[in-house]
Design an enzyme around this catalytic site. Structure first.
Site, PDB file in Angstrom:
ATOM      1  N   ASN A  52       0.884  -1.324  -0.039  1.00 44.53           N
ATOM      2  CA  ASN A  52      -0.080  -0.008   0.117  1.00 44.53           C
ATOM      3  C   ASN A  52       0.891   1.215   0.045  1.00 44.53           C
ATOM      4  O   ASN A  52       0.500   2.522   0.299  1.00 44.53           O
ATOM      5  CB  ASN A  52      -0.714   0.043   1.278  1.00 44.53           C
ATOM      6  CG  ASN A  52      -0.059   0.092   2.538  1.00 44.53           C
ATOM      7  OD1 ASN A  52       1.039   0.076   2.475  1.00 44.53           O
ATOM      8  ND2 ASN A  52      -0.943   0.120   3.736  1.00 44.53           N
ATOM      9  N   ASP A  53       2.117   1.146  -0.459  1.00 45.50           N
ATOM     10  CA  ASP A  53       3.083   2.117  -0.454  1.00 45.50           C
ATOM     11  C   ASP A  53       3.528   2.599   0.957  1.00 45.50           C
ATOM     12  O   ASP A  53       4.446   3.798   1.122  1.00 45.50           O
ATOM     13  CB  ASP A  53       2.568   3.332  -1.269  1.00 45.50           C
ATOM     14  CG  ASP A  53       3.200   3.295  -2.971  1.00 45.50           C
ATOM     15  OD1 ASP A  53       3.615   2.081  -2.810  1.00 45.50           O
ATOM     16  OD2 ASP A  53       2.638   4.112  -3.472  1.00 45.50           O
ATOM     17  N   ASN A  54       3.276   2.206   2.287  1.00 41.17           N
ATOM     18  CA  ASN A  54       3.713   2.592   3.493  1.00 41.17           C
ATOM     19  C   ASN A  54       4.925   2.122   3.510  1.00 41.17           C
ATOM     20  O   ASN A  54       5.314   1.037   2.772  1.00 41.17           O
ATOM     21  CB  ASN A  54       2.783   2.074   4.682  1.00 41.17           C
ATOM     22  CG  ASN A  54       1.286   2.811   4.901  1.00 41.17           C
ATOM     23  OD1 ASN A  54       1.073   3.780   3.604  1.00 41.17           O
ATOM     24  ND2 ASN A  54       0.650   2.373   5.778  1.00 41.17           N
ATOM     25  N   HIS A 145      19.719  26.516  -2.044  1.00 44.21           N
ATOM     26  CA  HIS A 145      19.273  27.357  -3.288  1.00 44.21           C
ATOM     27  C   HIS A 145      19.102  28.853  -2.457  1.00 44.21           C
ATOM     28  O   HIS A 145      19.465  29.900  -3.411  1.00 44.21           O
ATOM     29  CB  HIS A 145      18.132  26.909  -3.844  1.00 44.21           C
ATOM     30  CG  HIS A 145      17.662  27.943  -5.105  1.00 44.21           C
ATOM     31  ND1 HIS A 145      18.256  27.810  -6.346  1.00 44.21           N
ATOM     32  CD2 HIS A 145      16.553  28.593  -5.068  1.00 44.21           C
ATOM     33  CE1 HIS A 145      17.581  28.775  -7.052  1.00 44.21           C
ATOM     34  NE2 HIS A 145      16.695  29.284  -6.238  1.00 44.21           N
ATOM     35  N   ASP A 186      22.737  34.246 -13.369  1.00 44.05           N
ATOM     36  CA  ASP A 186      21.548  35.322 -12.933  1.00 44.05           C
ATOM     37  C   ASP A 186      22.153  35.959 -11.654  1.00 44.05           C
ATOM     38  O   ASP A 186      23.364  35.549 -11.088  1.00 44.05           O
ATOM     39  CB  ASP A 186      20.279  34.640 -12.700  1.00 44.05           C
ATOM     40  CG  ASP A 186      20.350  33.587 -11.597  1.00 44.05           C
ATOM     41  OD1 ASP A 186      21.047  33.576 -10.507  1.00 44.05           O
ATOM     42  OD2 ASP A 186      19.721  32.437 -11.931  1.00 44.05           O
ATOM     43  N   LYS A 209      18.807  38.431 -16.399  1.00 43.47           N
ATOM     44  CA  LYS A 209      17.735  37.713 -17.012  1.00 43.47           C
ATOM     45  C   LYS A 209      16.471  37.819 -16.393  1.00 43.47           C
ATOM     46  O   LYS A 209      16.449  37.975 -15.261  1.00 43.47           O
ATOM     47  CB  LYS A 209      18.123  36.273 -17.395  1.00 43.47           C
ATOM     48  CG  LYS A 209      18.410  35.472 -16.152  1.00 43.47           C
ATOM     49  CD  LYS A 209      18.653  33.993 -16.270  1.00 43.47           C
ATOM     50  CE  LYS A 209      18.543  33.092 -15.278  1.00 43.47           C
ATOM     51  NZ  LYS A 209      19.113  31.781 -15.907  1.00 43.47           N
ATOM     52  N   ARG A 211      13.037  35.658 -15.293  1.00 39.67           N
ATOM     53  CA  ARG A 211      12.372  34.504 -15.430  1.00 39.67           C
ATOM     54  C   ARG A 211      11.052  34.371 -15.623  1.00 39.67           C
ATOM     55  O   ARG A 211      10.165  35.210 -15.079  1.00 39.67           O
ATOM     56  CB  ARG A 211      12.666  33.619 -13.962  1.00 39.67           C
ATOM     57  CG  ARG A 211      11.923  32.375 -13.822  1.00 39.67           C
ATOM     58  CD  ARG A 211      12.544  31.255 -12.722  1.00 39.67           C
ATOM     59  NE  ARG A 211      13.754  30.853 -13.001  1.00 39.67           N
ATOM     60  CZ  ARG A 211      14.243  29.895 -13.868  1.00 39.67           C
ATOM     61  NH1 ARG A 211      13.369  29.179 -14.520  1.00 39.67           N
ATOM     62  NH2 ARG A 211      15.625  29.387 -13.723  1.00 39.67           N
ATOM     63  N   ASP A 235      26.518  27.581 -10.642  1.00 45.25           N
ATOM     64  CA  ASP A 235      25.264  27.617 -10.293  1.00 45.25           C
ATOM     65  C   ASP A 235      25.009  26.668  -9.048  1.00 45.25           C
ATOM     66  O   ASP A 235      25.948  25.892  -8.711  1.00 45.25           O
ATOM     67  CB  ASP A 235      24.275  27.436 -11.382  1.00 45.25           C
ATOM     68  CG  ASP A 235      22.807  28.016 -11.028  1.00 45.25           C
ATOM     69  OD1 ASP A 235      22.565  28.666 -10.161  1.00 45.25           O
ATOM     70  OD2 ASP A 235      22.055  28.166 -12.203  1.00 45.25           O
TER      71      ASP A 235
END
Length: 331
Positions: A52-54, A145, A186, A209, A211, A235
């Protein structure tokens, strides 16, 4: 008779919790490399996913009073990686760990650091809240970031930089790197580019630039001189490489001689590898904060280089464990 006098360092050593390092599933090779530098075994734990993805996490050794470090990058599948880390933190606290530090080499949700459109979540803050609620006592990460993500946490955050690793790589591999120009794609990257330029003793330039969307940007001007120069584009990460293509094209159109790319996080999603394979660059260097499969390296026509940041993380973990300064690692 009074107890014999013991030196403070001896007392500290006798009271210090054992150092224990564990890893989630997202980047076990980095975790193993960190342990190799530390001279400790990678801790044994098991993660299973039910039908069940648990997800269930189980530690195979005692954590009682241990100084526990859990290494997990927020890489694909990101939601599973985050959930696994929170379960590992919670299980460690339940197992009476003395302190739990979440080592997150790549904190992907740092890009969601503000409410820049209506009716959205500031996901970077939400993930910080969840990690602390799970029981994280400290965070160790690299090249966020947005540095202001620090402020989302009420626990100590140690923020490492890959600048020294990237700069040393180009100093060794590129002749006359000091005669080149570090190019920030940037305005948000100018501080990082400036730091690497200082380490290379090279020039500095920037692209202005705008976005337009998550996948589209519009360059307006290049500030600085790259004509006839070796250019180092710096970056924090490469995802689909769309912005990278634009930056390389601008640098080439302005007369750049050779172009190298340096990023901390090589995420390389979607068409990134195909774009890099066809890009007019000498090399794209990233670190192993995100696991880059050999198949991607081979598909990039020899343009990818993956640099090791395990020694930096190992030194940071040692300093945290012993109570030494982490800031000395930036020297």
């Amino acid at each position: 008779m009074s107890a014999p006098h013991r030196a403070p360092s001896t007392l500290l050593q006798s009271r210090r919790s054992p150092l224990l390092v564990f890893a989630g599933q997202s980047n076990r090779p980095l975790a193993q490399a960190i342990c190799d530098h530390l001279g400790v075994p990678l801790g044994e734990s098991t993660t299973e996913k039910f039908s069940n993805d648990n997800i269930i996490v189980h530690y195979e050794e005692s954590l009682r009073e241990g100084d526990v470090f859990i290494v997990q990058s927020f890489s694909t599948p990101v939601s599973d990686s985050i959930m696994e880390l929170m379960l590992m933190i919670d299980a460690a606290k339940s197992a009476s760990a003395g302190r739990v530090t979440a080592v997150i080499p790549y904190y992907s949700y740092a890009r969601s650091d503000k409410k820049d459109s209506p009716r959205i979540s500031i996901a970077g803050r939400l993930i910080a809240d969840l990690l602390q609620e799970a029981g994280a006592d400290r965070i160790l990460t690299m090249t966020l970031h947005a540095p202001q993500v620090h402020g989302f946490f009420k626990v100590p955050v140690d923020h490492l930089s890959a600048d020294v690793v990237l700069a040393q790589h180009f100093k060794k591999s590129v002749p006359d790197a000091h005669n080149g120009v570090v190019l920030a794609p940037d305005a948000g990257s100018i501080k990082r580019a400036s730091q690497i330029a200082r380490r290379l003793d090279s020039g500095l330039a920037m692209i202005d630039k705008e976005r337009l969307s998550d996948t589209e940007v519009r360059p307006r001007a290049l500030i600085g001189d790259v004509e006839g120069k070796t250019v180092f584009i710096v970056d924090d990460e490469i995802s689909t490489a769309g912005s990278l293509v634009e930056t390389v094209n601008i640098a080439r159109s302005m007369g750049a001689k050779d172009v190298y790319v340096a990023v901390t996080h090589g995420v390389y999603t979607g068409p990134a590898i195909q774009r890099i394979a066809g890009l007019n660059v000498t090399q794209v260097a990233s670190t192993n904060t995100v696991l880059v499969p050999d198949s991607k390296i081979e598909a990039a026509n020899g343009r990818l280089a993956v640099l090791d940041v395990a020694p930096l993380f190992a030194n940071a973990i040692t300093n945290i464990h012993t109570g030494a300064s982490v800031s000395t690692l930036f020297s």
